[in-house]
Write an enzyme that holds these catalytic residues in place. Structure first.
Site, PDB file in Angstrom:
ATOM      1  N   ARG A 260      20.830  57.417  32.321  1.00  0.00           N
ATOM      2  CA  ARG A 260      20.058  58.855  32.967  1.00  0.00           C
ATOM      3  C   ARG A 260      20.084  60.063  31.182  1.00  0.00           C
ATOM      4  O   ARG A 260      18.759  60.476  31.731  1.00  0.00           O
ATOM      5  CB  ARG A 260      21.939  59.367  32.728  1.00  0.00           C
ATOM      6  CG  ARG A 260      22.087  58.891  34.520  1.00  0.00           C
ATOM      7  CD  ARG A 260      24.012  59.179  34.422  1.00  0.00           C
ATOM      8  NE  ARG A 260      24.303  57.759  33.783  1.00  0.00           N
ATOM      9  CZ  ARG A 260      24.600  56.653  34.528  1.00  0.00           C
ATOM     10  NH1 ARG A 260      24.054  56.943  35.441  1.00  0.00           N
ATOM     11  NH2 ARG A 260      24.804  55.292  32.855  1.00  0.00           N
ATOM     12  N   THR A 261      20.803  60.046  30.723  1.00  0.00           N
ATOM     13  CA  THR A 261      19.834  60.786  29.544  1.00  0.00           C
ATOM     14  C   THR A 261      18.650  60.330  29.343  1.00  0.00           C
ATOM     15  O   THR A 261      17.233  61.357  29.123  1.00  0.00           O
ATOM     16  CB  THR A 261      20.761  60.723  28.078  1.00  0.00           C
ATOM     17  OG1 THR A 261      21.885  61.305  28.538  1.00  0.00           O
ATOM     18  CG2 THR A 261      20.214  62.118  27.573  1.00  0.00           C
TER      19      THR A 261
ATOM     20  N   HIS B 284      26.886  66.610  22.702  1.00  0.00           N
ATOM     21  CA  HIS B 284      26.183  66.181  23.481  1.00  0.00           C
ATOM     22  C   HIS B 284      25.385  67.408  25.076  1.00  0.00           C
ATOM     23  O   HIS B 284      26.361  67.455  25.405  1.00  0.00           O
ATOM     24  CB  HIS B 284      26.906  64.575  24.542  1.00  0.00           C
ATOM     25  CG  HIS B 284      25.847  64.409  26.005  1.00  0.00           C
ATOM     26  ND1 HIS B 284      24.274  64.818  25.970  1.00  0.00           N
ATOM     27  CD2 HIS B 284      25.649  63.043  26.190  1.00  0.00           C
ATOM     28  CE1 HIS B 284      23.362  62.949  27.200  1.00  0.00           C
ATOM     29  NE2 HIS B 284      24.697  62.460  27.309  1.00  0.00           N
TER      30      HIS B 284
ATOM     31  N   LYS C 204      14.811  47.807  10.256  1.00  0.00           N
ATOM     32  CA  LYS C 204      15.270  46.542   8.987  1.00  0.00           C
ATOM     33  C   LYS C 204      15.631  47.852   8.361  1.00  0.00           C
ATOM     34  O   LYS C 204      15.054  47.113   6.716  1.00  0.00           O
ATOM     35  CB  LYS C 204      13.419  46.668   8.862  1.00  0.00           C
ATOM     36  CG  LYS C 204      12.646  46.113  10.456  1.00  0.00           C
ATOM     37  CD  LYS C 204      11.017  46.043   9.786  1.00  0.00           C
ATOM     38  CE  LYS C 204      10.012  46.312  11.670  1.00  0.00           C
ATOM     39  NZ  LYS C 204       8.950  46.200  10.783  1.00  0.00           N
TER      40      LYS C 204
ATOM     41  N   ARG D 244      19.194  60.173  20.618  1.00  0.00           N
ATOM     42  CA  ARG D 244      20.553  59.820  20.541  1.00  0.00           C
ATOM     43  C   ARG D 244      20.623  58.377  19.590  1.00  0.00           C
ATOM     44  O   ARG D 244      19.443  57.463  19.231  1.00  0.00           O
ATOM     45  CB  ARG D 244      20.759  59.313  21.977  1.00  0.00           C
ATOM     46  CG  ARG D 244      22.363  58.466  21.857  1.00  0.00           C
ATOM     47  CD  ARG D 244      22.430  57.620  23.151  1.00  0.00           C
ATOM     48  NE  ARG D 244      23.103  59.197  24.429  1.00  0.00           N
ATOM     49  CZ  ARG D 244      23.458  58.840  26.363  1.00  0.00           C
ATOM     50  NH1 ARG D 244      23.433  58.064  25.879  1.00  0.00           N
ATOM     51  NH2 ARG D 244      23.250  60.083  26.395  1.00  0.00           N
TER      52      ARG D 244
HETATM   53  N1   CP Z   1      25.683  60.859  31.633  1.00  0.00           N
HETATM   54  C1   CP Z   1      25.225  60.013  29.881  1.00  0.00           C
HETATM   55  O1   CP Z   1      24.914  60.661  29.084  1.00  0.00           O
HETATM   56  O2   CP Z   1      24.464  58.914  30.627  1.00  0.00           O
HETATM   57  P1   CP Z   1      23.982  57.694  30.100  1.00  0.00           P
HETATM   58  O3   CP Z   1      24.548  57.416  28.914  1.00  0.00           O
HETATM   59  O4   CP Z   1      23.296  56.833  30.881  1.00  0.00           O
HETATM   60  O5   CP Z   1      22.350  57.818  29.401  1.00  0.00           O
END
Ligand code: CP
Length: 307
Positions: free
Chosen positions: A56-57, A134, A85, A106
């Site tokens: 999603r993100t 998040h 590496k 991320r």
């Molecule tokens: N909600 C969320 O962060 O989903 P993903 O890990 O799929 O990005």
């Protein structure tokens, strides 16, 4: 108000900034749904660096980038970057910062977002740093609550699941405190909300009740926010086996909950919400995931000053 700023955590936002983000997102939603070709970020390049799995993100950020008319360069997994590496995060960020106008990242390490932001001259957006924060998820969560409930205040919210490692609950609980909402925290004992977070929330005026009584909490809650047990964060898988499946929301539980309760989940789910809940009208988790596109369009446009 947000031009040139980093997005690192939810405690950084004022109510005024949250209103601006949500109103901007609502405007982008209207424009996208009307079929408008949006060019606010034409000529800009965004880095989408994902050193940890995501559906999603990453994809909603990249959809947002495309819908704004910008271009994207991406690292979809750590193995395909020079991190594999042994390159340091600092060196990676200093390099990528020379290529782009905004960095989205991320990373599995809690605190990595701050390190990255400190080494980038361009705006940096935290798309999840380990078990830390998040913030863009929490922003789409409140955008969803506003749409589903018509208001952000006056809600009783139950958080259930992995409150120790679940960065989405860490982030959203700050917003719920800011809007004055009462919170129930429900988890296995070993996965309770970190005490430094509950202490910080209480110092900000939060009303929190930690309990294992799911039925009682749901009988008075307007929203239940369900999270997955974060298997990937356990050092000892035997510990995961002990707690997996601790709380499962099924249709029978929802039938006994407060009428009209809204069910949120950041997704992905494993088994913590049964599929027999999916056709309940208050099951908002797929609408929630869809809202991520508009919130991320708003953030990208705001931090680059392209609204
Ligand atoms: N909600 C969320 O962060 O989903 P993903 O890990 O799929 O990005």
């Amino acid at each position: 108000m947000l031009k040139g700023k980093d997005v690192l955590n939810t405690a950084q936002f004022s109510l005024q900034e949250l209103n601006l983000i949500m109103n901007t997102a609502a405007n982008f939603e209207k424009r996208v749904k009307s079929g408008e070709i949006i060019r606010n970020m034409e000529g800009q390049v965004v880095a989408s660096l994902f050193f940890e799995p995501s559906t999603r993100t990453r994809l909603s950020f990249e959809t947002a980038i495309n819908r704004l008319g910008a271009r994207v360069i991406t690292v979809a997994n750590a193995a395909s970057s020079s991190a594999s590496k042994g390159e340091t995060l600092t060196d990676t960020i200093r390099t990528v910062d020379g290529y782009v106008d905004v960095i989205v990242m991320r990373h599995p390490m809690k605190g990595s977002a701050q390190i990255a932001a400190d080494n980038a001259k361009h705006p940096f957006i935290n798309a999840g740093d380990g078990s830390g924060q998040h913030p863009t998820q929490a922003l789409l969560d409140i955008f969803t609550i506003r749409k589903e409930k018509g208001a952000l205040g006056g809600q009783i919210v139950t958080f259930v699941g992995d409150l120790k490692y679940g960065r989405t609950v860490h982030s959203l609980s700050y917003f719920m405190t800011l809007y004055g909402n009462k919170m129930f925290f429900i988890s296995p004992k070993s996965l309770r909300m970190p005490s430094e977070i509950t202490a910080d929330l209480r110092s900000r005026g939060a009303e929190i009740e930690e309990t294992e009584d799911l039925k009682k909490a749901l009988s008075v809650s307007d929203i239940v926010y369900v999270t997955r047990i974060q298997k990937e964060r356990f050092k000892d898988l035997a510990e995961y086996e002990k707690v997996k499946g601790s709380y499962i929301i099924n249709r029978a539980i929802i039938n006994q909950a407060k009428k009209g309760i809204t069910i949120l989940h950041p997704l992905p789910r494993v088994d913590e919400i049964s599929t027999d809940v999916d056709n309940y009208e208050g099951a908002a988790y797929f609408r929630q995931a869809h809202n991520g596109v508009y919130i991320r369009m708003a953030l990208l446009a705001l931090v680059t000053g392209r609204t």
